[in-house]
Design an enzyme around this catalytic site. Structure first.
Site, PDB file in Angstrom:
ATOM      1  CG  ASP A  88      65.792  11.414  47.087  1.00  0.00           C
ATOM      2  OD1 ASP A  88      65.616  10.178  47.169  1.00  0.00           O
ATOM      3  OD2 ASP A  88      65.349  12.100  46.145  1.00  0.00           O
TER       4      ASP A  88
ATOM      5  CB  SER B  93      59.796  10.580  39.710  1.00  0.00           C
ATOM      6  OG  SER B  93      59.770  10.478  41.129  1.00  0.00           O
TER       7      SER B  93
ATOM      8  CG  HIS C   4      63.651  10.184  43.480  1.00  0.00           C
ATOM      9  ND1 HIS C   4      63.623  11.334  44.232  1.00  0.00           N
ATOM     10  CD2 HIS C   4      62.650  10.286  42.560  1.00  0.00           C
ATOM     11  CE1 HIS C   4      62.647  12.117  43.792  1.00  0.00           C
ATOM     12  NE2 HIS C   4      62.043  11.495  42.790  1.00  0.00           N
TER      13      HIS C   4
END
Length: 208
Positions: A186, A15, A189
């Site tokens: 977090d 991601s 990310h």
């Protein structure tokens, strides 16, 4: 600058690399690949480089194995940039998803095999970026485990004579002056400033 005229640079990973490239931010995403592309092209427009983003959110090295022929080898890169490992580690610390974590020996073996296949098939040069955790406490369990996986990447970079992007070290530098929350909600990310930290590390490594 190590990138030569007319070369094709392919980013692959999870991601952090994906960053919306399959959705509204197609085709490059809004993360570090887009920033690296923008700054390199702005500084070296005469090189007419081609950029490809093949990150997919949630991937581990097991997922890369399943799509390696199409998304890495099939893209015929001159340079292949790989950042993978965050999910391989994180899943071990995610309740209910522990079985999806990739043990470090499997991680090293799988990543080495994938890199060898890509180099042998395409003759590409490699850029290997460390997995990271935006956490200053090196004794925190997930951070300590992340450092072990990052050491695997650093060793592979030496073995393959790859460009090594020390992303954890880049975050450690900014964490000496600011909290983790400034860079990611977090610890994993990054927001745009966090992606700029990664991109800056890439640009420094690619400067040669």
């Amino acid at each position: 600058m190590l990138l030569g005229a007319g070369q094709r640079i392919v980013f692959i990973g999870d991601s952090i690399t994906d960053c919306g490239r399959r959705d509204a931010a197609a085709p490059y995403g809004v993360g570090y690949p887009s920033l690296v592309r923008a700054f390199v092209d702005a500084r070296h427009p005469e090189r007419e480089l081609t950029w490809v983003n093949r990150g997919i959110s949630g991937n581990t090295v097991r997922d890369l194995t399943a799509r390696w022929d199409a998304d890495a080898i099939g893209e015929r890169p001159d340079w292949l940039s790989v950042m993978i490992g965050i999910n391989d580690i994180w899943r071990a610390f995610t309740p209910g998803r522990e079985a999806e974590a990739v043990p470090i020996d499997e991680y090293e073996r799988t990543l080495r095999t994938l890199l060898r296949r890509a180099v042998d098939a395409t003759g590409c040069r490699l850029v290997l970026a460390d997995p990271f955790l935006i956490e200053a406490d090196v004794d925190e369990p997930q951070r300590a485990e992340t450092d072990r996986y990052a050491a695997v990447v650093a060793a592979l970079a030496k073995d393959f004579e790859a460009v090594h992007v020390a992303t954890q070290a880049a975050f450690d530098r900014v964490l000496r002056h600011s909290p983790s929350s400034r860079w990611a909600d977090d610890r994993v990310h990054p927001g745009l400033p966090g992606h700029a930290v990664i991109a800056d590390a890439f640009l420094t490594a690619l400067a040669g």
